[in-house]
Design an enzyme around this catalytic site. Structure first.
Site: not given
Length: 143
Positions: A48, A50, A78, A81
């Site tokens: 992801h 992040e 999410c 993260c």
């Protein structure tokens, strides 16, 4: 946020969900890390935006604690993260679009401000929210 949006555009070019993130130094002047979703390109479910930006920033600083730093991301983090943000000790999270289906910084869950955890970053939401959401809407509309 404009830098994070640029990163999100890179994700689109790679055929991934357009989410981009940057980690800023404590003074806000230096980008320590940047990333965009790379799950499709790498086959890595943890790739992801992040997480990639946090990894890059930690590598650049030479330590895992990102105390004083700010993470700017186009979509609300999410749970994975959000956990990474807490673990990395980021002081501030700034995000654009809310994620009512999987957000963990205030919408569906609020992992980053859970009083049971040892670190709770400040959360600033809605920065360039319309632009961030539009990028996602267009991506999924084309799918």
């Amino acid at each position: 946020m404009r830098l994070a949006l640029d990163e999100a555009g890179r994700a689109v070019l790679a055929g991934d969900v357009p989410v981009g993130a940057v980690v800023l130094s404590p003074d806000g002047r230096t980008v320590l890390g940047a990333g965009h979703n790379e799950r499709e390109a790498t086959g890595d479910p943890t790739a992801h935006a992040e997480v990639l930006a946090i990894r890059q920033a930690a590598g650049r600083l030479g330590e895992w604690r990102l105390t004083g730093c700010t993470l700017v991301v186009t979509l609300e983090p999410c749970t994975m993260c959000a956990g990474a943000l807490v673990q990395s000790r980021v002081d501030r999270v700034v995000y654009g679009a809310r994620d009512d289906k999987a957000g963990a910084a205030g919408s569906l869950w609020d992992v980053v401000r859970d009083r049971r955890l040892n670190h709770r970053p400040e959360v600033i939401e809605g920065v360039l929210a319309t632009e961030c959401a539009q990028l996602l809407t267009e991506f999924f509309r084309d799918r």
